[in-house]
Design an enzyme around this catalytic site. Structure first.
Site, PDB file in Angstrom:
ATOM      1  N   GLN A  26      -3.725   2.242  15.280  1.00 46.64           N
ATOM      2  CA  GLN A  26      -2.675   2.799  14.417  1.00 46.64           C
ATOM      3  C   GLN A  26      -1.843   3.854  15.152  1.00 46.64           C
ATOM      4  OE1 GLN A  26      -4.226   4.374  10.722  1.00 46.64           O
ATOM      5  NE2 GLN A  26      -2.260   5.198  10.053  1.00 46.64           N
TER       6      GLN A  26
ATOM      7  N   GLU B  77      -9.201   4.124  -1.952  1.00 45.77           N
ATOM      8  CA  GLU B  77      -7.984   3.932  -2.748  1.00 45.77           C
ATOM      9  C   GLU B  77      -8.320   3.235  -4.064  1.00 45.77           C
ATOM     10  OE1 GLU B  77      -4.553   2.347  -0.832  1.00 45.77           O
ATOM     11  OE2 GLU B  77      -5.223   2.876   1.189  1.00 45.77           O
TER      12      GLU B  77
ATOM     13  N   GLU C 124     -10.672   3.678   3.917  1.00 47.89           N
ATOM     14  CA  GLU C 124      -9.763   4.497   3.118  1.00 47.89           C
ATOM     15  C   GLU C 124     -10.087   4.282   1.644  1.00 47.89           C
ATOM     16  OE1 GLU C 124      -5.746   5.293   5.724  1.00 47.89           O
ATOM     17  OE2 GLU C 124      -5.699   3.603   4.344  1.00 47.89           O
TER      18      GLU C 124
ATOM     19  N   LYS D 204      -4.047  -2.206  10.174  1.00 45.44           N
ATOM     20  CA  LYS D 204      -4.357  -2.169   8.746  1.00 45.44           C
ATOM     21  C   LYS D 204      -4.554  -3.553   8.136  1.00 45.44           C
ATOM     22  CE  LYS D 204      -3.440   2.267   7.650  1.00 45.44           C
ATOM     23  NZ  LYS D 204      -4.301   3.099   6.806  1.00 45.44           N
TER      24      LYS D 204
ATOM     25  N   HIS E 126      -4.344  13.722   1.716  1.00 44.70           N
ATOM     26  CA  HIS E 126      -4.534  12.779   2.827  1.00 44.70           C
ATOM     27  C   HIS E 126      -3.288  12.786   3.716  1.00 44.70           C
ATOM     28  CE1 HIS E 126      -5.469   9.018   4.968  1.00 44.70           C
ATOM     29  NE2 HIS E 126      -4.269   8.585   4.636  1.00 44.70           N
TER      30      HIS E 126
ATOM     31  N   ASP F  27       0.842  -1.195   0.000  1.00 40.04           N
ATOM     32  CA  ASP F  27       0.000   0.000   0.000  1.00 40.04           C
ATOM     33  C   ASP F  27       0.878   1.247   0.000  1.00 40.04           C
ATOM     34  OD1 ASP F  27      -2.352   1.419  -0.008  1.00 40.04           O
ATOM     35  OD2 ASP F  27      -2.590   1.369   2.168  1.00 40.04           O
TER      36      ASP F  27
ATOM     37  N   THR G 159      -8.966  -5.799   3.942  1.00 42.46           N
ATOM     38  CA  THR G 159      -8.889  -4.893   2.800  1.00 42.46           C
ATOM     39  C   THR G 159      -9.958  -5.387   1.836  1.00 42.46           C
ATOM     40  OG1 THR G 159      -6.507  -4.701   3.114  1.00 42.46           O
ATOM     41  CG2 THR G 159      -7.368  -3.965   1.005  1.00 42.46           C
TER      42      THR G 159
END
Ligand SMILES: O=C(O)/C=C/C(=O)CC(=O)CC(=O)O
Ligand SMILES: [Ca+2]
Ligand SMILES: [Mg+2]
Length: 442
Positions: free
Chosen positions: A254, A215, A213, A267, A148, A141, A271
């Site tokens: 985090q 992306e 997030e 994280k 951001h 990633d 995903t």
């Protein structure tokens, strides 16, 4: 030089009526798109098959390889796809991948002699269950969204938001492929180690600051040998296509765990990607010039090329939608949280790929490179709740009066994207949705 050809003709129509304007003006999957996905009939446990999306249908490439009339070269290209093996096809050269796109485009074009044979190879998308489209060996990633990076940097490091390396190196971290799921999955709120504000010792608890997030994910085509970098001039050859990617993040975990080695358990618990990989060929009309502002450091030569400057960027509209459990129960539609565009990225897809291989690290067909969160320049264009709620300090009020600083159990987050340009047919990416379910009990 850009590679536009007859498959980018905006007026071309398919014999699959649902793919065509004006019947479906905002259809994500017109004839000009032809993205690849892996599916099985809903409710069946048959082996998953590779298909391409066309309108609201899927062309089943296992059936199409047998039923269609193809040149012998195209038949060879279809073979791994007929076997459900997208990775082997991804490893083919860009020219061969383009050859198959042309054959599929011609076969699905209005007036094609293949219509009768291929009609029997269609499955309505509503009757399919999608899977992760290929074997993802490794997932990395990046952090190319400078808005951001600046906003999140301010929240995590008020006096030092954008670290000095940001404008020289495409920053990234190694993610985890085992927890990548496809749109339609659930995401379990993680348990983790958190340092409550003002506390002296951390506790293990369910994440209280769960976030999404926004992306894009770049799938690698042919890889490189260990030890052999990929020059910028060859980067395009190694790019297969793009999906949406939601890098779920546990912000409270985090903030506590990430120093000094970067993201880890905050994280890697989930995903989510969209099921359809939009090929680089389909994205060709949406390329744009790319440059760092003149006052910023210019890329080192290994990250620079004429082509990257003239057309290394891509103009892709990005959106995040939210539907809470209460909205779902009341039959209320999802609400759009924000809108942004990939054109704001500080590094291009080619620079991400070239940088990744620049030390000789070997990339392999099917590897996935996340772009990092793509926020726009305005505060209202944050690609995560962390940004939209200013670090959790200002809750958003939803149309039904509910408020959110971070995500609640039952929330369904959907990412959407589409590329639009004068003179091109609009193409979309489908949906990347997943619903949050409660943490395991402690
Ligand atoms: O430490 C920071 O500034 C934040 C890092 C991240 O959130 C990592 C990440 O996933 C980057 C991104 O999506 O852009
Ligand atoms: Ca991320
Ligand atoms: Mg993730």
């Amino acid at each position: 030089m850009s590679l536009l050809d007859h498959t980018h003709n905006p007026d071309a129509q398919s014999w699959v009526a649902s793919a065509n304007a004006p019947i479906a003006p905002d259809c994500d999957f017109p004839l000009q798109n032809l993205p690849y996905g892996l599916f099985r009939r809903a409710g069946s446990n048959e082996n998953a098959r590779v298909g391409i999306a066309i309108g609201d249908q899927i062309l089943d490439l296992r059936l199409a390889a047998a039923a269609g009339r193809w040149s012998s070269a195209v038949q060879v290209l279809l073979q791994p796809l007929a076997d459900g093996d997208l990775n082997s096809f991804m490893a083919q050269s860009a020219a061969k991948r383009r050859q198959l796109r042309h054959a599929l485009f011609d076969a699905l074009l209005e007036g094609s002699k293949q219509q009768a044979a291929l009609t029997a190879c269609l499955l309505p998308q509503a009757q399919a269950q999608m899977a992760v489209p290929c074997r993802i060996g490794d997932y990395t990633d990046f952090y190319t969204g400078i808005h951001h990076a600046t906003t999140v940097g301010k929240l995590f490091r008020p006096d030092n938001p954008l670290l000095p390396n940001y404008k020289w190196v495409p920053i990234g971290y190694h993610g985890r492929s085992s927890s990548i799921g496809v749109s339609g999955s659930t995401v379990r709120r993680p348990l983790g180690q958190l340092m409550p504000p003002g506390a002296e010792a951390p506790v293990r608890a369910a994440c209280k600051r769960l976030d999404h997030e926004l992306e894009l994910g770049l799938f690698v085509a042919g890889g490189n040998e260990l030890g052999e970098p990929i020059p910028m001039a060859e980067a395009d050859e190694h790019m297969f296509g793009v999906t949406l990617l939601n890098d779920w993040s546990a912000r409270d975990m985090q903030g506590w765990e990430y120093q000094p080695l970067g993201p880890f358990l905050a994280k890697n618990f989930a995903t989510t990607i969209s099921p359809w990989i939009v090929s680089m060929d389909a994205l060709e009309p949406f390329r744009i010039a790319f440059a760092h502002p003149a006052s910023d450091p210019q890329p080192l030569p290994y990250l620079d090329s004429d082509k990257n400057r003239s057309e290394g960027g891509y103009e892709i509209e990005l959106e995040v939608w939210l539907q809470t459990e209460a909205m779902r129960t009341a039959g209320e539609p999802a609400t759009r949280l924000m809108r942004s565009n990939f054109k704001h990225a500080y590094w291009t897809l080619a620079q991400m790929l070239t940088h990744h291989a620049s030390n000789g690290c070997n990339l392999q067909p099917g590897d996935l490179l996340g772009t990092g969160t793509q926020s726009g320049p305005e505060a209202s264009e944050g690609g995560s709740m962390l940004e939209l709620s200013n670090g959790g300090k200002q809750s958003l009020t939803l149309p039904n009066g509910e408020t959110r600083a971070f995500l609640a159990d039952g929330d369904c987050v959907s990412l959407r994207a589409f590329a639009v340009r004068e003179g091109a047919r609009r193409i979309g990416f489908g949906e990347c949705s997943a619903t949050v379910v409660p943490a395991p009990s402690l």
